[in-house]
Design a protein around this motif. Structure first.
Motif, short mmCIF file in Angstrom:
data_model
loop_
_atom_site.label_atom_id
_atom_site.label_comp_id
_atom_site.label_asym_id
_atom_site.label_seq_id
_atom_site.Cartn_x
_atom_site.Cartn_y
_atom_site.Cartn_z
N ARG A 220 0.84 -1.20 0.00
CA ARG A 220 0.00 0.00 0.00
C ARG A 220 0.87 1.24 0.00
O ARG A 220 1.89 1.29 0.69
N ILE A 221 0.46 2.23 -0.77
CA ILE A 221 1.06 3.57 -0.72
C ILE A 221 -0.04 4.55 -0.36
O ILE A 221 -1.09 4.58 -1.00
N ALA A 222 0.18 5.34 0.68
CA ALA A 222 -0.80 6.34 1.07
C ALA A 222 -0.80 7.49 0.07
O ALA A 222 0.18 7.70 -0.67
N GLU A 223 -1.88 8.24 0.02
CA GLU A 223 -1.94 9.39 -0.87
C GLU A 223 -0.78 10.33 -0.58
O GLU A 223 -0.54 10.70 0.57
N PRO A 224 -0.02 10.72 -1.60
CA PRO A 224 1.12 11.61 -1.37
C PRO A 224 0.69 12.93 -0.76
O PRO A 224 -0.34 13.50 -1.12
#
Length: 251
Positions: A220-224
């Motif tokens: 998962r990558i969180a919203e930048p």
């Protein structure tokens, strides 16, 4: 979910992903929006998630305007000069072919001819100020310069002069020529390697070997938090984060 040093796994199919808020800046032709440009080796897709607008394009098929509304998916291939027009809070999820290649200069903006050489293009395309920081005024200036060139290209097309578009394609190819070896390496390491991995898995399954399923994982990558100055608008780009290996625990 596991933690890994270095870059995270490729996105599916080795695509690139960005959230795009198309620039609200007014233009000389009274249309708000971004910088016209063309990709030389990457197809691109817009998944419209909010607002409304238009995609103005010029290719060997002609000059067209495609409406953009929430839920629409519009995609186009290399050689399509395109300009995102913001008619009201236009927001798009951008899906790019060949992750890493668009960031390596695959796009060439429609500057007037004197700026379309390997020597003159980099300075005109840069949004960095004298201190090396991204500057919104420089992004707006390069947008306006590209619109000047795009307006002339479309005028010539309407007059029946197809050579102007071809001249731009020829100049764009010359601008990117110094980068082509690195582009090939990027494609080999990304989408080609991804396709080869899928083929190996299919062959393994054919032989009754399903062991690769035991390596399944979730990332998962969180919203930048920050946004950058893209060609069409403000970007929340995921691929630089993926390459840096930054993740967040799943919720």
């Amino acid at each position: 979910m596991t933690s890994r040093p270095g870059p995270l796994p490729d996105f599916p199919g080795s695509v690139g992903l960005s959230q795009l808020s198309v620039y609200p800046w007014p233009t000389a032709d009274d249309a708000h929006g971004g910088t016209p440009h063309m990709h030389l080796a990457c197809a691109e897709a817009y998944v419209v998630v909010g607002g409304r607008g238009r995609l103005e394009t010029l290719s060997h098929q002609g000059h067209h305007v495609t409406p953009l509304a929430p839920g629409d998916v519009v995609w186009f291939t290399p050689g399509t000069v395109h300009r995102a027009v913001n008619d009201g809070d236009l927001r798009v999820l951008v899906v790019m072919q060949n992750s890493g290649l668009p960031e390596a200069g695959d796009a060439v903006m429609t500057f007037p001819p004197e700026y379309l050489t390997p020597q003159t293009y980099p300075a005109a395309a840069s949004v960095l100020d004298d201190s090396g920081r991204a500057d919104e005024e420089r992004a707006r200036a390069r947008r306006d310069l590209a619109l000047e060139g795009f307006a002339e290209l479309t005028r010539q097309w309407r007059r029946g002069n197809r050579a102007a578009y071809e001249d731009f394609c020829r100049a764009a190819a010359a601008v990117v020529r110094p980068h082509l070896t690195a582009w090939e390496e990027t494609v080999q390491a990304g989408p080609v390697a991804s396709a080869q991995r899928s083929l190996r898995q299919i062959r393994a399954l054919t032989d009754g070997d399903w062991s690769h399923l035991l390596a399944a994982d979730v990332t998962r990558i969180a919203e930048p938090e920050g946004r950058s100055l893209g060609m069409c608008g403000y970007l929340h780009a995921y691929d630089p984060i993926r390459r840096a290996g930054e993740t967040c625990p799943p919720r």
